[in-house]
Design a protein around this motif. Structure first.
Motif, short mmCIF file in Angstrom:
data_model
loop_
_atom_site.label_atom_id
_atom_site.label_comp_id
_atom_site.label_asym_id
_atom_site.label_seq_id
_atom_site.Cartn_x
_atom_site.Cartn_y
_atom_site.Cartn_z
N GLU A 75 13.86 15.51 1.60
CA GLU A 75 14.78 15.11 2.70
C GLU A 75 14.96 13.90 2.31
O GLU A 75 15.60 13.10 3.49
CB GLU A 75 14.25 15.84 3.67
N ARG A 76 14.01 13.09 1.22
CA ARG A 76 13.61 11.76 1.56
C ARG A 76 13.44 10.73 2.55
O ARG A 76 14.88 10.46 3.35
CB ARG A 76 15.05 11.17 0.54
N ILE A 77 12.61 11.20 2.76
CA ILE A 77 12.51 10.39 4.27
C ILE A 77 10.84 9.48 3.96
O ILE A 77 9.48 10.47 4.46
CB ILE A 77 13.01 10.77 5.82
N ALA A 117 0.60 -0.86 0.06
CA ALA A 117 0.07 -0.41 0.04
C ALA A 117 1.05 1.29 0.08
O ALA A 117 1.07 1.65 0.75
CB ALA A 117 -0.90 -0.11 1.40
N ASP A 118 1.31 2.39 -1.28
CA ASP A 118 1.83 3.20 -1.09
C ASP A 118 0.97 4.34 -0.81
O ASP A 118 -0.42 4.42 -1.83
CB ASP A 118 2.39 3.10 -2.94
N GLU A 119 1.41 5.24 0.34
CA GLU A 119 0.80 5.75 1.19
C GLU A 119 0.60 7.37 1.15
O GLU A 119 0.67 8.36 2.48
CB GLU A 119 0.04 5.63 2.16
N PRO A 120 1.91 8.07 -0.10
CA PRO A 120 1.77 9.04 0.69
C PRO A 120 1.21 10.39 1.10
O PRO A 120 1.67 11.56 1.19
CB PRO A 120 3.01 9.73 -0.44
N TYR A 121 0.15 10.46 0.10
CA TYR A 121 -0.33 10.95 0.09
C TYR A 121 -1.97 11.21 1.24
O TYR A 121 -2.74 11.77 1.67
CB TYR A 121 -1.89 11.58 -0.30
N ARG A 122 -2.04 10.28 2.60
CA ARG A 122 -2.84 9.57 3.19
C ARG A 122 -3.12 10.67 4.00
O ARG A 122 -4.44 10.70 4.39
CB ARG A 122 -1.43 9.06 4.14
N TYR A 166 5.12 4.12 3.07
CA TYR A 166 4.74 5.95 3.31
C TYR A 166 5.84 6.90 3.10
O TYR A 166 6.87 6.22 3.06
CB TYR A 166 4.84 5.78 4.66
N SER A 167 5.92 8.02 3.12
CA SER A 167 6.79 8.98 2.71
C SER A 167 6.24 10.21 3.31
O SER A 167 5.01 10.49 3.81
CB SER A 167 7.13 9.54 1.32
N TYR A 168 7.14 11.35 3.52
CA TYR A 168 6.98 12.32 4.40
C TYR A 168 6.63 13.63 3.31
O TYR A 168 7.06 14.52 4.22
CB TYR A 168 8.10 12.79 5.70
N SER A 169 7.14 13.07 2.43
CA SER A 169 7.19 13.91 1.21
C SER A 169 6.11 15.03 1.04
O SER A 169 6.84 16.59 1.03
CB SER A 169 7.79 13.60 0.08
N LYS A 170 4.47 14.25 1.00
CA LYS A 170 3.27 15.23 0.82
C LYS A 170 3.31 16.25 2.27
O LYS A 170 3.20 17.02 2.22
CB LYS A 170 2.58 14.62 0.51
N1 PLP Z 1 4.24 7.12 -4.92
C1 PLP Z 1 3.20 8.08 -5.49
C2 PLP Z 1 2.07 8.05 -5.34
C3 PLP Z 1 4.22 9.30 -5.98
O1 PLP Z 1 3.06 9.94 -6.42
C4 PLP Z 1 4.84 9.80 -5.51
C5 PLP Z 1 5.53 11.00 -5.59
O2 PLP Z 1 5.57 11.95 -6.00
C6 PLP Z 1 5.90 8.30 -4.58
C7 PLP Z 1 5.91 6.77 -5.10
C8 PLP Z 1 7.69 8.67 -4.53
O3 PLP Z 1 7.33 10.00 -3.49
P1 PLP Z 1 8.81 9.90 -2.51
O4 PLP Z 1 9.03 11.49 -3.46
O5 PLP Z 1 8.61 9.92 -1.25
O6 PLP Z 1 9.21 9.39 -3.13
#
Ligand code: PLP
Length: 396
Positions: free
Chosen positions: A252-254, A213-218, A241-245
């Motif tokens: 910062e790549r975390i 489950a790819d959840e960076p927009y959670r 998960y990602s703190y990017s968004k």
């Molecule tokens: N998955 C999705 C759906 C994304 O939109 C993105 C980045 O835009 C990623 C993964 C990659 O995220 P990250 O920058 O945290 O590696």
């Protein structure tokens, strides 16, 4: 001799990156404020002040040799514990630090999760529309990606097509919710049905099928709603998960992988990620990024601008006669183009300095994506350009 496979990839660069580069070049000509650049999903709001304060405080007060020393290969224990406890509080889970593996964003998390649950030749299934980078992410593992056609009614899951696609070679199913590019938030009904199908197929095939489950927009969910937590529905889930968004920290790549403690061989998965890192050269996110996010683990940036922008665009697009599903979250909207060829549509929009991304690389022809992580004032001005474009080119 250099590697032919990577050499061949040079010809197939990301459409999104190319459009973004075009927007930057055009900006140098006419002023970037006059380019309605909807190409890139780069957050437009600052990270919380608490994050900045945490970083400054660490640099001022921590002992430099310790602060900048190697992170343990499975991540810093106190950070893993803070993340586990935050997830338990928010989603009523029972993670411990042992199930959390800090990574370089969602990309790093997916690179590890995919390698844990597939071997070369296996199949990974995902659902259109999907994030185009899933192709290189999966190809890089030696597995191959099968794309299930979209449910264009509401961008949930096309279950008929999904059940047809599943087969004994399916090792993993990769979902992304809230979704880039559609903005759809998978409902509890969708996740329940997905779990039912996967549980039945695991029994039928006699092997595990993992859900990634790819959840960076959670946390970017509109109308006061929440993203139901996929791992709550299906035990064999690896949450990426990602703190990017959420914290506006893409540079910062975390991020992390969170392994459901009830998954098959759950206790082995984080140590396996450590072994995978040895071969991929990942070697953990920076210690300072790990320590700083742990200090703001329950916070987000002020994400409200994305909902404001979504409403402005959704209303304008609907008024102009576009066929568009209202996004439940993210900072993307995915309307149907006004002609069959989305590339032609987006090319014509460029004449109005509207930078729109054609949908083909998302696995659905005939749509386009707008990444509205830009200032609201610019969204407002872009609507006049959109009106002019639609009127002059399509007579609407
Ligand atoms: N998955 C999705 C759906 C994304 O939109 C993105 C980045 O835009 C990623 C993964 C990659 O995220 P990250 O920058 O945290 O590696």
């Amino acid at each position: 001799m250099i590697n032919e496979a990577y050499k061949a990839m040079l010809g197939g660069k990301s459409v999104i990156r190319e459009l973004s580069e075009y927007a930057t070049a055009r900006g140098a000509e006419i002023g970037y404020e006059n380019v309605f650049d909807y190409s890139l999903g780069n957050p437009s709001v600052p990270c919380p002040q608490d994050y900045t304060d945490a970083v400054i405080d660490m640099y001022k007060t921590a002992e430099p040799v310790a602060l900048h020393g190697y992170s343990p290969s499975l991540g810093i224990p106190s950070v893993r514990k803070a993340i586990a406890e935050s997830l338990n509080r928010r989603f009523d889970m029972d993670y411990t630090a042992d199930y959390i593996f800090p990574t370089t964003g969602a990309a790093g998390a997916l690179a590890h999760a995919l390698r844990v649950v597939t071997k070369p030749g296996d199949e990974v299934i995902t659902f259109a529309p999907y994030f185009p980078e899933y192709q290189p992410y999966v190809n890089g593992t030696g597995a191959h990606l099968t794309v299930v056609p979209a449910d264009t009614e509401n961008f949930q899951i096309n279950f008929d097509a999904f059940e047809k696609a599943l087969n004994p070679g399916t090792a993993a199913v990769l979902i992304n919710t809230p979704n880039n590019p559609s903005g759809a938030v998978y409902s509890a009904e969708t996740l329940t049905r997905l779990a039912e199908v996967l549980n039945a197929k695991q029994t039928e095939y006699g092997h595990d099928i993992f859900l990634i489950a790819d959840e960076p927009y959670r946390e970017i969910v509109f109308d006061g709603g929440d993203q139901p937590y996929p791992s709550k529905f299906y035990d064999n889930t690896l949450s990426c998960y990602s703190y990017s968004k959420s914290l506006s920290l893409p540079g910062e790549r975390i991020g992390y992988v969170a392994v459901n403690p009830r998954a098959t061989d759950a206790k082995l998965i984080v140590p396996m990620c450590g072994q995978i890192s040895r071969g991929t050269g990942h070697n953990c996110p920076s210690s300072t990024a790990q320590l700083a996010v742990a200090k703001v683990v329950d916070e987000t940036s002020d994400l409200s601008v994305y909902e404001t922008n979504m409403n402005l665009l959704y209303d304008a697009l609907t008024r102009l006669g576009f066929d568009v599903v209202r996004p439940g979250g993210t900072f993307y909207i995915f309307p149907k183009a006004l002609e069959e060829d989305a590339n032609a549509f987006c090319m014509k929009a460029k004449d109005y300095d509207l930078i729109l991304v054609p949908s083909d690389s998302f696995g659905v022809p005939g749509y386009f994506r707008m990444a509205y992580c830009i200032d609201t004032e610019k969204v407002e001005r872009s609507i006049a350009a959109l009106e002019k474009f639609v009127h002059e080119v399509y007579g609407r």
